[in-house]
Design a protein around this motif. Structure first.
Motif, PDB file in Angstrom:
ATOM      1  N   MET A   1     -26.301  -8.406  51.020  1.00 26.05           N
ATOM      2  CA  MET A   1     -25.639  -9.697  50.879  1.00 26.05           C
ATOM      3  C   MET A   1     -25.404 -10.356  52.233  1.00 26.05           C
ATOM      4  N   LYS A   2     -25.263 -11.655  52.205  1.00 26.78           N
ATOM      5  CA  LYS A   2     -24.952 -12.387  53.423  1.00 26.78           C
ATOM      6  C   LYS A   2     -23.564 -11.972  53.904  1.00 26.78           C
ATOM      7  N   HIS A   3     -23.464 -11.663  55.176  1.00 28.38           N
ATOM      8  CA  HIS A   3     -22.220 -11.218  55.798  1.00 28.38           C
ATOM      9  C   HIS A   3     -21.724  -9.894  55.223  1.00 28.38           C
ATOM     10  N   GLY A   4     -22.623  -9.126  54.606  1.00 33.02           N
ATOM     11  CA  GLY A   4     -22.235  -7.820  54.071  1.00 33.02           C
ATOM     12  C   GLY A   4     -21.736  -6.873  55.144  1.00 33.02           C
ATOM     13  N   VAL A   5     -22.244  -7.058  56.367  1.00 32.24           N
ATOM     14  CA  VAL A   5     -21.825  -6.201  57.474  1.00 32.24           C
ATOM     15  C   VAL A   5     -20.332  -6.351  57.748  1.00 32.24           C
ATOM     16  N   TYR A   6     -19.791  -7.546  57.479  1.00 29.10           N
ATOM     17  CA  TYR A   6     -18.357  -7.754  57.692  1.00 29.10           C
ATOM     18  C   TYR A   6     -17.533  -6.955  56.698  1.00 29.10           C
ATOM     19  N   PHE A   7     -18.075  -6.774  55.505  1.00 27.06           N
ATOM     20  CA  PHE A   7     -17.402  -5.974  54.484  1.00 27.06           C
ATOM     21  C   PHE A   7     -17.269  -4.533  54.959  1.00 27.06           C
ATOM     22  N   TYR A   8     -18.407  -3.960  55.404  1.00 30.48           N
ATOM     23  CA  TYR A   8     -18.384  -2.586  55.891  1.00 30.48           C
ATOM     24  C   TYR A   8     -17.529  -2.461  57.145  1.00 30.48           C
ATOM     25  N   GLY A   9     -17.664  -3.447  58.032  1.00 26.94           N
ATOM     26  CA  GLY A   9     -16.903  -3.421  59.273  1.00 26.94           C
ATOM     27  C   GLY A   9     -15.405  -3.465  59.036  1.00 26.94           C
ATOM     28  N   ALA A  10     -14.971  -4.239  58.036  1.00 31.01           N
ATOM     29  CA  ALA A  10     -13.538  -4.338  57.733  1.00 31.01           C
ATOM     30  C   ALA A  10     -12.993  -3.007  57.215  1.00 31.01           C
ATOM     31  N   ILE A  11     -13.784  -2.302  56.412  1.00 34.17           N
ATOM     32  CA  ILE A  11     -13.363  -0.989  55.908  1.00 34.17           C
ATOM     33  C   ILE A  11     -13.173  -0.024  57.073  1.00 34.17           C
ATOM     34  N   ILE A  12     -14.168   0.003  57.947  1.00 33.68           N
ATOM     35  CA  ILE A  12     -14.123   0.925  59.086  1.00 33.68           C
ATOM     36  C   ILE A  12     -12.991   0.561  60.040  1.00 33.68           C
ATOM     37  N   LEU A  13     -12.808  -0.725  60.304  1.00 28.68           N
ATOM     38  CA  LEU A  13     -11.756  -1.160  61.225  1.00 28.68           C
ATOM     39  C   LEU A  13     -10.368  -0.846  60.678  1.00 28.68           C
ATOM     40  N   THR A  14     -10.178  -1.006  59.379  1.00 33.23           N
ATOM     41  CA  THR A  14      -8.891  -0.675  58.755  1.00 33.23           C
ATOM     42  C   THR A  14      -8.558   0.798  58.952  1.00 33.23           C
ATOM     43  N   ALA A  15      -9.550   1.655  58.698  1.00 33.01           N
ATOM     44  CA  ALA A  15      -9.340   3.092  58.865  1.00 33.01           C
ATOM     45  C   ALA A  15      -9.088   3.439  60.334  1.00 33.01           C
ATOM     46  N   TYR A  16      -9.868   2.840  61.215  1.00 36.84           N
ATOM     47  CA  TYR A  16      -9.771   3.138  62.652  1.00 36.84           C
ATOM     48  C   TYR A  16      -8.392   2.761  63.209  1.00 36.84           C
ATOM     49  N   LEU A  17      -7.953   1.543  62.931  1.00 40.05           N
ATOM     50  CA  LEU A  17      -6.671   1.082  63.464  1.00 40.05           C
ATOM     51  C   LEU A  17      -5.509   1.900  62.901  1.00 40.05           C
ATOM     52  N   SER A  18      -5.581   2.252  61.614  1.00 31.60           N
ATOM     53  CA  SER A  18      -4.503   3.042  61.027  1.00 31.60           C
ATOM     54  C   SER A  18      -4.431   4.425  61.662  1.00 31.60           C
ATOM     55  N   TRP A  19      -5.591   4.994  61.990  1.00 30.03           N
ATOM     56  CA  TRP A  19      -5.610   6.320  62.617  1.00 30.03           C
ATOM     57  C   TRP A  19      -5.048   6.266  64.040  1.00 30.03           C
ATOM     58  N   VAL A  20      -5.445   5.265  64.807  1.00 32.36           N
ATOM     59  CA  VAL A  20      -4.973   5.137  66.193  1.00 32.36           C
ATOM     60  C   VAL A  20      -3.468   4.856  66.221  1.00 32.36           C
ATOM     61  N   ILE A  21      -3.029   3.923  65.391  1.00 32.54           N
ATOM     62  CA  ILE A  21      -1.602   3.572  65.357  1.00 32.54           C
ATOM     63  C   ILE A  21      -0.765   4.764  64.874  1.00 32.54           C
TER      64      ILE A  21
END
Length: 227
Positions: free
Chosen positions: A120-140
């Protein structure tokens, strides 16, 4: 797409924060500074390996021992990255590198549930948002755990050490339920580790040798098993 990705990543965040806090407390207890334990989450972002590293630091293992042990434990990430990148073959390298670095067992499992988003168009943003959510929660969560580790009573922080064993048992049990041979491999790895320690080998290298030989024994015990 970004909003949808954050929504799908929210359950991961809920699960990561308490575990990350526990890691932060244990790492602080192991002698790491708040900066060191937070930067480990920033640059490593691998829960099982960070718990193992904190434990090995606590017992005085050397840097090489920790690097080798965590590399072996994290080797599965190569397989996950190959599978994930196969879905994103049309993306530029500038997207592939950070997303592959952000893969964990949980983010891989969630993104695998939505393969059609890749086309899909901008599908990479979907995957990126999932990964970023997990990453930030782990660091914080790690940072908060480091702070808590400085103020809670030492006896209470030491009791949280059971989280390390509980986490690895939790990772092991699903595989044991599917195949009893996996339990045999785990027991063999523990025996190798115990024997190496009794023979005078350092705790760090005993863990490395137990992990390597235990894993290699799977070639024999799991021969003929379907992947």
């Amino acid at each position: 797409m970004i909003q949808k990705g954050f929504a799908k990543g929210f359950p991961i965040m809920v699960g990561y924060i308490p575990i990350a806090i526990t890691y932060g407390v244990l790492a602080k207890q192991a002698g790491m500074s708040l900066t060191e334990l937070t930067l480990m989450s920033v640059f490593v972002f691998a829960g099982a390996s960070q718990f193992m590293a904190a434990n090995m630091i606590a017992v005085g293992a050397g840097a090489l021992e920790i690097i080798v042990a965590t590399f072996v434990l994290n080797f599965r990430h190569f397989v996950m990255s190959f599978s994930f990148m196969n879905r994103l073959r049309g993306l530029e390298l500038k997207w592939k590198l950070p997303m592959s670095m952000g893969l964990t067992d949980e983010t891989f499992a969630v993104t695998a549930m939505y393969p059609k988003k890749a086309s899909m168009k901008h599908g990479v943003y979907f995957y990126g948002a999932i990964i970023l959510t997990a990453y930030l929660s782990w660091v914080i969560g790690s940072f908060l755990g480091g702070i808590i580790g400085e103020i809670i009573p030492e006896r209470l922080s030491q009791s949280m050490g059971i989280a390390l064993y509980a986490m690895f048992i939790g990772l092991l049990m699903p595989s044991v339920k599917k195949n009893k041979q996996v339990a045999l491999i785990a027991v063999l790895a523990m025996l190798i580790n115990a024997i190496c320690v009794q023979l005078g080998m350092s705790t760090g290298w005993a863990i490395v040798l137990g992990t390597l030989l235990g894993g290699l024994s799977g070639i024999y015990f799991l021969k003929g098993e379907q992947a």
